[in-house]
Design an enzyme around this catalytic site. Sequence first.
Site, short mmCIF file in Angstrom:
data_model
loop_
_atom_site.label_atom_id
_atom_site.label_comp_id
_atom_site.label_asym_id
_atom_site.label_seq_id
_atom_site.Cartn_x
_atom_site.Cartn_y
_atom_site.Cartn_z
N ARG A 103 0.70 -1.68 0.59
CA ARG A 103 0.09 -0.06 0.12
C ARG A 103 0.81 1.57 0.37
NH1 ARG A 103 -4.21 -0.02 4.34
NH2 ARG A 103 -2.95 1.03 5.62
N THR A 107 -1.05 7.06 -0.58
CA THR A 107 -2.35 7.42 -0.84
C THR A 107 -3.13 5.82 -0.55
OG1 THR A 107 -1.58 6.05 -2.82
CG2 THR A 107 -1.66 8.12 -2.87
N ASP A 198 0.67 -2.88 12.56
CA ASP A 198 1.12 -3.78 10.76
C ASP A 198 2.36 -4.62 11.05
OD1 ASP A 198 2.76 -3.70 7.92
OD2 ASP A 198 2.78 -1.56 8.26
N ASP A 201 5.21 -5.72 9.31
CA ASP A 201 6.30 -5.41 10.31
C ASP A 201 6.31 -6.09 11.46
OD1 ASP A 201 7.30 -2.91 8.51
OD2 ASP A 201 5.89 -1.35 9.78
C1 PRP Z 1 -0.88 -4.26 4.69
C2 PRP Z 1 -1.68 -6.29 4.74
C3 PRP Z 1 -2.58 -5.92 2.83
C4 PRP Z 1 -2.82 -4.37 2.83
C5 PRP Z 1 -4.47 -4.35 3.20
O1 PRP Z 1 0.74 -4.68 2.71
O2 PRP Z 1 -1.38 -6.85 4.63
O3 PRP Z 1 -1.87 -6.35 1.90
O4 PRP Z 1 -1.78 -3.95 3.90
O5 PRP Z 1 -4.79 -2.70 3.36
P1 PRP Z 1 -5.84 -2.57 2.03
O6 PRP Z 1 -6.81 -2.99 2.63
O7 PRP Z 1 -5.86 -0.85 2.45
O8 PRP Z 1 -5.59 -2.78 1.20
P2 PRP Z 1 0.86 -3.66 3.44
O9 PRP Z 1 1.32 -2.47 2.34
O10 PRP Z 1 0.86 -2.66 4.46
O11 PRP Z 1 2.19 -4.22 2.64
P3 PRP Z 1 3.49 -5.33 3.70
O12 PRP Z 1 2.87 -6.42 3.69
O13 PRP Z 1 4.39 -6.03 2.23
O14 PRP Z 1 4.11 -4.42 4.92
N1 URA Z 2 -2.43 -3.24 6.74
C1 URA Z 2 -1.84 -3.22 8.06
O1 URA Z 2 -0.70 -4.17 7.81
N2 URA Z 2 -2.44 -3.58 8.66
C2 URA Z 2 -3.64 -2.54 9.12
O2 URA Z 2 -4.03 -2.38 9.80
C3 URA Z 2 -4.18 -1.97 7.86
C4 URA Z 2 -2.99 -2.44 6.88
#
Ligand code: PRP
Ligand code: URA
Length: 207
Positions: A103, A107, A198, A201
Amino acid sequence: MSVHIIDHPLVLHKLSIMRNIDTPTSKFRQCLREISMLMGYEITRDFPLSYERIATPLQEMEAPKIAGKKVVIAPILRAGLGMVDGLLELIPSARVGHIGMYRDEKTCQPVFYYYKMPENKDRLVILADPMLATGGSACDAISRLKKDGFKHIRMMALVASPKGVQAVSDAHPDVDIYLASIDEGLNEHNYILPGLGDAGDRIFGTK
Ligand code: PRP
Ligand code: URA
């Protein structure tokens, strides 16, 4: 489309451990793997059976076996990776695809960076991502899978917001969603409340 809430006490207990800010990375990962296995139980509940004549040490019988439901586990990177091992323990013959997307921090729109899925498009795809927040990532991942020819797709997440569930069911009414919890909502940064923070993380210890 149906939404299945898997609120088994074991799942809820382990999810509470994951939500706790004091839970260390190793325990967080362990709980995610265990919950994925427990949820996998429900996601495979309607798999058809066929019967095969076998002999036990005492007599012959018609023995039930899973009838050819071929599965692909498709984690959305990064956080979905934490769900793969638990599912593979239940379905060892499953293939594993990878869908790379993150994400954008400003945005909150999903950005694709990797896509690799098996060639057989008849397989059932279990799309795995612990977090369904705005639903943008899940909706785009499902669209990509459909464009690639996959027709049977289920979504597995731990924690969702009401908005995320609505977004997926509006865009992809044919996709069943399996969740442990629908939480209260989203904060101003589109993080799930109360959520678990997150997920990527916390799994990989990157913050
Ligand atoms: C997180 C999560 C989803 C997304 C959810 O990933 O694991 O893929 O955000 O958000 P949304 O429903 O609003 O699209 P992130 O973008 O943090 O990536 P990462 O797992 O690589 O840290
Ligand atoms: N992605 C995450 O990892 N946690 C949230 O709460 C939303 C998006």
